[in-house]
Enzyme design. Structure first.
Site, short mmCIF file in Angstrom:
data_model
loop_
_atom_site.label_atom_id
_atom_site.label_comp_id
_atom_site.label_asym_id
_atom_site.label_seq_id
_atom_site.Cartn_x
_atom_site.Cartn_y
_atom_site.Cartn_z
N CYS A 117 0.85 -1.19 0.00
CA CYS A 117 0.00 0.00 0.00
C CYS A 117 0.89 1.24 0.00
CB CYS A 117 -0.87 -0.04 1.27
SG CYS A 117 -1.88 1.42 1.58
N GLY A 118 0.40 2.32 -0.53
CA GLY A 118 1.15 3.57 -0.47
C GLY A 118 1.39 4.04 0.95
#
Length: 180
Positions: free
Chosen positions: A55-56
């Site tokens: 995930c970012g």
């Protein structure tokens, strides 16, 4: 009369779903599959975070570890719950997740087994965290990976922070330190 009042109160609360009234009432599995009784955390503030490896926001692991290094111990801990609910950003097995967290971020705070934090298969703990009728404080929806729930030393939900709120945000740090 007191016994009758108690009985009616108990039956009423049971009927409306108040069987889990505290964070400490739950048992979960740690990342190695062993039972983890949350009652062992009585007396500690707990930051509960749903996590993901792809995930970012994954770099928040580093800030979570720093928070844990600075404040973790007898009065505070962090618990990570890997979840694959958002764009399949946590596809790995528990073993792969544990290895990823240790290798890339040196995670030493407790990590639990992968669960679902929303939808029809939402874990009962997250039902409690997100439903006012169960936690007695507020409704919320887990919006993305790295949403943070603040639990006080008595096992009550205090507040939550949105996923983009970093672990070193004053809202969280001040709560951990007892300044708010």
């Amino acid at each position: 009369m007191k016994r009758l009042t108690f009985l009616f109160t108990f039956l009423f609360l049971s009927a409306i779903g108040f069987s889990q009234t505290s964070f400490h009432d739950f048992k979960v599995q740690d990342i190695e599959g062993a039972e983890f009784d949350l009652s062992q955390l009585k007396g500690k503030k707990v930051l509960v975070v749903n996590t993901a490896s792809k995930c970012g926001l994954t770099p928040q692991y580093e800030l979570l570890q720093k928070l844990y290094d600075e404040y973790g111990g007898d009065e505070f801990t962090i618990i990570g719950f890997p979840a694959n609910n958002f764009n399949e950003q946590e596809p790995g097995s528990n073993d792969e997740i544990a290895e990823f967290c240790e290798r890339n971020y040196g995670v030493t705070f407790p990590m639990m087994s992968k669960i679902s934090v929303k939808g029809d298969d939402m874990h009962p703990l997250y039902q409690w965290l997100t439903q006012k009728e169960k936690n007695g404080v507020s409704d919320s929806e887990v919006g993305w990976n790295f949403q943070k729930y603040m639990i006080d030393a008595e096992g009550h939900l205090v507040d939550y922070a949105e996923p983009r709120t970093k672990p070193d945000d004053p809202k969280i740090v001040n709560w951990v330190k007892g300044d708010s």
